[in-house]
Design an enzyme around this catalytic site. Sequence first.
Site, PDB file in Angstrom:
ATOM      1  N   CYS A   1       0.875  -1.166   0.000  1.00 46.74           N
ATOM      2  CA  CYS A   1       0.000   0.000   0.000  1.00 46.74           C
ATOM      3  C   CYS A   1       0.910   1.212   0.000  1.00 46.74           C
ATOM      4  O   CYS A   1       1.513   1.540   1.017  1.00 46.74           O
ATOM      5  CB  CYS A   1      -0.898   0.009   1.240  1.00 46.74           C
ATOM      6  SG  CYS A   1      -1.848   1.532   1.407  1.00 46.74           S
TER       7      CYS A   1
ATOM      8  N   CYS B   1      -0.746   4.260   2.359  1.00 45.01           N
ATOM      9  CA  CYS B   1      -0.837   4.210   3.830  1.00 45.01           C
ATOM     10  C   CYS B   1      -0.407   2.824   4.290  1.00 45.01           C
ATOM     11  O   CYS B   1       0.781   2.502   4.178  1.00 45.01           O
ATOM     12  CB  CYS B   1      -2.217   4.614   4.334  1.00 45.01           C
ATOM     13  SG  CYS B   1      -3.630   3.798   3.571  1.00 45.01           S
ATOM     14  N   SER B   2      -1.319   2.013   4.791  1.00 44.13           N
ATOM     15  CA  SER B   2      -0.896   0.700   5.294  1.00 44.13           C
ATOM     16  C   SER B   2      -2.010  -0.324   5.114  1.00 44.13           C
ATOM     17  O   SER B   2      -2.182  -1.196   5.956  1.00 44.13           O
ATOM     18  CB  SER B   2      -0.517   0.809   6.770  1.00 44.13           C
ATOM     19  OG  SER B   2      -1.600   1.372   7.498  1.00 44.13           O
ATOM     20  N   CYS B   3      -2.776  -0.215   4.019  1.00 45.73           N
ATOM     21  CA  CYS B   3      -3.866  -1.156   3.772  1.00 45.73           C
ATOM     22  C   CYS B   3      -3.314  -2.577   3.703  1.00 45.73           C
ATOM     23  O   CYS B   3      -2.304  -2.831   3.034  1.00 45.73           O
ATOM     24  CB  CYS B   3      -4.584  -0.800   2.476  1.00 45.73           C
ATOM     25  SG  CYS B   3      -5.383   0.810   2.560  1.00 45.73           S
TER      26      CYS B   3
END
Lengths: 220, 93, 104
Positions: A123, A126-128
């Site tokens: 991702c 962000c941090s999906c």
Amino acid sequence: MSGDHHHPHGDKAHDHDSHAPVSEAHDISSESALLERALRELLIEKNIFTAGDLRRQIELTESRTPELGAKVVARAWTDAQYKARLLADAKPAIENLLGIDLNLTPELTVVENTAARHHVICCTLCSCYPRAVLGIPPAWYKSPEYRARVVREPREVLAEFGTQLPDDVEIRVVDSTADMRYMVLPLRPRDTGHLSEQELIALITRDSMIGVSVLAGSQY
Amino acid sequence: MKPVFVTGDKVKVRAAEVATHCRTPHYLRGKRGIVARVFGAYPNPEQLAYHRLGVPYLPLYQIEFDFKEVWGKAAGATVITADIYQHWLERDN
Amino acid sequence: MTHAVHDLGGQPAGPIEFAEHERTFFDQRVDAMMRILAHPEHGHYTVDAMRRAVESLPENQYFELGYYERWVRAIKQLVVEKGLLSEDELNCKLAALRSEQRPA
């Protein structure tokens, strides 16, 4: 709350995921710790949520570990019909197998690694991450370095993880930019036909389900 | 909003610059790709981010980009996929 | 060309640090607060708003703060935006906690 969480089996899946908290972080600034406490206490005082809500949310989050993903993978390896259902529509296939409710979790797609095609998920924004089946992402997955580089130099990044793929294996870098989360169905290692589903689960690592590694014995 | 693209369609990501929240990565703006999967329609994140409702919902597509199209140099057989909302896509004929 | 701080795909970056971090109580609580407040059915804001708040941190903070340190600041911004808490209430609480930590 440190010792109340254990895994009945399949510890291999957790070699790189010792997620039981042991202490307060020493690298969190006192300002951040203070802010967390102020927010938590005020929001509880105002009944926005209760201490019990917070506790239950933490327990739910901690109950999601890579072992869930490993169970899904092992079943897909051993049951072709299950694999077809999983690849076509992951959520119901996972809910039925694991008996968990994914209604409120983001959409989920499982992508299959083969001897010709290797997926790696990321991702960049962000941090999906497929938290429902792999838990909290590792720190490196959320790091600026991984997010910046995996889309620009995927083979070099994989090499840093110790993953060397033949040049003719197509690499598909899957950037999770929107509502869909992705989990990788890793290639099944050769000579594992005699293993039970439980034994297979024990072989499957978190990183192979992110796609930064391949399982020992994978043949290309 | 109705989906206007189908799997296999050639598309180009709009090269727009925005100062507000959006989920279209900068490195893919202006790049050509192919629709690999058509997902459902989802609330518009550019509105949700500011406490608005996110309507109309936006069709979402997985777009497949050739590595060379994105970075200008080849890197073996490498493909990048990203999920892009319809209003960021234009048809590429 | 503008380039948002969080939008990292292809940006120059060094080697990946592989150390696995223990999750702390701080991490767990911030994570849980965020998930409750951004719950899809009865939350007070969306995960999209959360992302927007994290992305609007100044660049030095975005990179210097830890992951959940960014989140806790985003939660603060959003609960004030949504009127769940006022800036004054928060400041009073923080002052009280500070004096509690430094007894005379």
